[in-house]
Enzyme design. Structure first.
Site, PDB file in Angstrom:
ATOM      1  N   GLU A 128       0.891  -1.151   0.000  1.00 32.43           N
ATOM      2  CA  GLU A 128       0.000   0.000   0.000  1.00 32.43           C
ATOM      3  C   GLU A 128       0.933   1.205   0.000  1.00 32.43           C
ATOM      4  OE1 GLU A 128      -3.345  -0.630   0.103  1.00 32.43           O
ATOM      5  OE2 GLU A 128      -3.915   1.479   0.085  1.00 32.43           O
ATOM      6  N   TYR A 156     -11.346  -1.872   1.990  1.00 31.26           N
ATOM      7  CA  TYR A 156     -10.383  -1.403   2.984  1.00 31.26           C
ATOM      8  C   TYR A 156     -11.188  -1.083   4.223  1.00 31.26           C
ATOM      9  CZ  TYR A 156      -6.258   1.129   4.755  1.00 31.26           C
ATOM     10  OH  TYR A 156      -5.172   1.546   5.485  1.00 31.26           O
ATOM     11  N   ASP A 207      -5.017  11.515   7.929  1.00 30.26           N
ATOM     12  CA  ASP A 207      -3.790  10.966   8.500  1.00 30.26           C
ATOM     13  C   ASP A 207      -3.398  11.597   9.824  1.00 30.26           C
ATOM     14  OD1 ASP A 207      -2.830   8.934   6.633  1.00 30.26           O
ATOM     15  OD2 ASP A 207      -2.824  10.589   5.200  1.00 30.26           O
TER      16      ASP A 207
END
Ligand code: PLP
Lengths: 265, 393
Positions: free
Chosen positions: A46, A171, A57
């Site tokens: 990934e 995911y 993030d």
């Protein structure tokens, strides 16, 4: 080029998927790191392309992105990087990035260039199934597989819609939050994997917060097809910036450990 | 989502899957309550008696004499908290209460939205966290103190430049981890749907009042409406009532910083290119490959590389025009307004006034202009002083 479906059907265990920011801490070292990860047993990679405003993030991946950009990383160079990785080994690669970089490149052209360089899928962090049409059709016609996220607060009706649009893997985000390593595995994740498995046959890979071989084993035991480990490994880069050998050794032994733990299940 | 949140091709909700349930919940609550009798009455009561609506429309005679045409100021600076921001925080704060939320978070640049959120957090008894860039914490320290006095926690955000963009990034990240009990009280008419629609709605009283005041006091509609544009909430608040009045020119003024040609500015509509940031498609200041620029402006509240989607559409269809004002002119007009009218305008609002100063001699004497004085400048006194020292030294 190895597809996700080939890989998942070959494997008789849960796939190990490390995440790296392309060009962290710089292009050449980043390439060595990724090759080390491959040699140590990564099944899929990934890879992230650094963006100025990564809202999904946490601090570890944010800093990795800043290092990559400071060292001169660009989208074009990221694609060259991927080609070099694929020359080293034909391993499936999923990209994880933010929409504006794709939009400015030209979405159609970007997905085509990705496919040509050996990318299997592009997960756009700041998109969701409601506006995914804007990219999903272009991804498919470029020859990419689609990967979408499911989170612990995604309703079943949406999960079914997401699964119907996904031909790579789902995911699955283990917790409510941004990327970052966590001491404890979230207690919602087992239920989420079981729920997904009950709703769809699409492979399910789990990421966010997975930080140890024990976590990976628990995820695997819950029925996941892959575990994605990001911040924990990226932190090893951050902590060893002045000692490359130690950095590579730590990453290598961590990935090997997780791999053997998964193989022993 | 029920609605796609588009203004032309702009807007939308470019957010990770994890934020969809909360945005859907917000959208649903907004459409459920915004016309609800009880909600409207409660908001109306607070707007009048807590915040100080309606605000006056003041004829600035000495400033008018200086520029050579008629300037009216919509006095949002007189509201509680010192800016138009309270219109929105009362509205969204009440929504949060009706939704059963117990915690508020918000981003802030100038600290005006942070303060307005902290006030409402205190009023409604909700735990409040304010995300603010470290640069802004320093340059708008007065507001930081006020937020803390109202019981809010102020969280400093480093990011690239420690300004509004970084604060929004971290507020969004925090929200992602606390979606179950936390309401994100977004401060401007930008961000993902439904925020541009929600914030616009709660700011519409500015325009509705101003339009009626023009008819009542002047006997006609104005020729020009001018407002500063950061994310665009005070501007859309006043523009919205005049959109159908085709003869009324709408002018939005962005932060020209040291000059658009220097690259050190925040003039998104003037110099940006379409992109996606913070959940919305809009004009954006960015490099060739899509990395978002760090902006520069003397006013923290306009220091943002994106802009609300409705303004993008208004620009494209030609209904509104967007220009920039540079720091040096902003300082000049700040002084003028103080000396001529005894009014300290916020540096943000001074951008709108700078446009008028530069229009001196260019408009006929019977031209009627309404400038939205979005906030007061008490918070900026220190910045003005240090700017003077730097430019003189
Ligand atoms: C007084 C004042 N005016 C204007 C702005 C800019 O915001 P907007 O464009 O949303 O009105 C701010 C933001 O902090 C402000 O404090």
């Amino acid at each position: 080029m190895k597809s996700y479906s080939e890989l998942f059907s070959e494997l008789d265990r849960t796939a190990l998927i490390p995440f790296f920011m392309i060009g962290d801490p710089d292009y050449d070292t980043g390439l060595e790191i990724v090759k080390t990860a491959i040699d140590s047993g990564a099944d899929i990679l990934e890879l992230g392309i650094a963006f100025s405003d990564p809202i999904a993030d946490g601090p570890t991946i944010q800093k990795a992105g800043i290092r990559a950009m400071r060292s001169g990383m660009t989208v074009k160079r990221a694609i060259e990087f991927i080609k070099e990785v694929k020359d080293y080994k034909d391993i499936p690669i999923g990209l994880l990035m933010y929409y504006n970089l794709i939009y400015q490149y030209g979405s159609k052209e970007f997905f085509e260039d990705c496919c040509k360089s050996g990318v299997n899928s592009v997960l756009v962090a700041d998109m969701n199934i409601d506006n995914a049409k804007e990219v999903a059709d272009l991804q498919r016609s470029a020859g990419l597989d689609t990967v979408f996220m499911v989170t612990p607060n995604t309703r079943s009706e949406r999960i079914e819609r997401i699964a119907a649009q996904t031909n790579g893997f789902i995911y699955s985000v283990s917790l409510l939050g941004v990327t970052g390593s966590r001491e404890k595995l979230s207690d919602t994740v087992k239920g989420l994997i079981e729920k997904l498995k009950g709703l769809t046959d699409v492979p399910v890979c789990v990421g966010f917060g997975i930080s140890s071989a024990e976590h990976a084993v628990q995820i695997a035991r819950s029925g996941a097809d892959g575990v994605i480990i990001g911040s924990k490994i990226v932190k090893m880069i951050e902590e060893n910036l002045d000692d490359k050998q130690k950095m590579l050794d730590q990453i290598s032994s961590f990935i090997s450990d997780v791999k053997s733990a998964l193989a022993a299940i | 989502m029920k609605n796609k949140g588009r203004f032309g091709d702009y807007g939308g909700f470019y957010v990770p899957e994890v934020l969809i349930p909360v945005l859907e919940e917000l959208e649903e609550a907004f459409y459920k309550y915004y016309k609800d009798e009880k909600f409207v009455a409660e908001l109306d009561n607070l707007s009048r008696n807590y915040a100080g609506r309606p605000t006056p429309l003041y004829y600035a005679s000495r400033f008018s004499e200086y520029v050579g045409f008629k300037v009216y100021l919509k006095r949002e600076d007189l509201l509680h908290g010192g800016a138009h921001k309270v219109n929105n925080t009362l509205g969204q704060g009440l929504l949060a209460k009706y939704m059963g939320k117990t915690k508020l978070i918000a981003e802030t640049g100038a600290g005006q939205h942070g303060l307005a959120t902290a006030m409402i957090g205190a009023l409604l008894g909700m735990e409040t966290k304010i995300f603010m860039g470290t640069t802004d914490i320093e340059r708008q320290s007065v507001n930081v103190h006020k937020m803390k006095l109202c019981g809010a926690e102020v969280i400093g955000v480093e990011g690239a430049t420690g300004t509004l963009k970084d604060a929004i990034n971290d507020a969004l990240r925090y929200w992602t981890g606390h979606v179950d009990d936390t309401f994100y009280l977004f401060g401007t008419a930008a961000g993902p749907h439904p925020y541009p629609t929600v914030v616009r709605h709660f700011q519409t009283p500015i325009g509705i009042e101003a339009r009626q005041q023009c008819l009542d006091n002047i006997g006609r509609l104005p020729d020009i409406i001018v407002a500063c544009v950061g994310g665009g909430s005070n501007a859309i608040g006043i523009f919205s009532a005049f959109l159908e009045d085709k003869d009324v020119r709408l002018v939005g003024v962005e932060a020209g910083g040291e000059g658009v040609s220097t690259g050190r500015h925040a003039s998104t509509l003037v110099a940006g290119k379409i992109g996606i940031l913070h959940g919305t498609k809009s004009y954006l200041l960015q490099n060739q490959e899509g990395q978002v620029f760090d902006t520069e402006s003397i006013s923290a509240g306009l220091d943002y590389p994106g802009v609300g989607p409705e303004h993008c559409m208004l620009k494209d269809i030609g209904r509104a025009e967007y220009v920039e004002a540079e720091d040096k002119d902003v300082i000049k007009v700040f002084d003028l307004m103080c000396r001529l009218e005894g009014i300290l305008p916020a540096l943000e609002s001074s951008h709108a006034l700078a446009y008028l100063m530069k229009s001196k001699g260019k408009l006929s004497s019977d031209t009627v202009v309404v400038a939205n004085l979005s906030g007061r400048g008490d918070k900026d006194v220190g910045i003005i002083e240090s700017y003077r020292k730097v430019t003189k030294g």
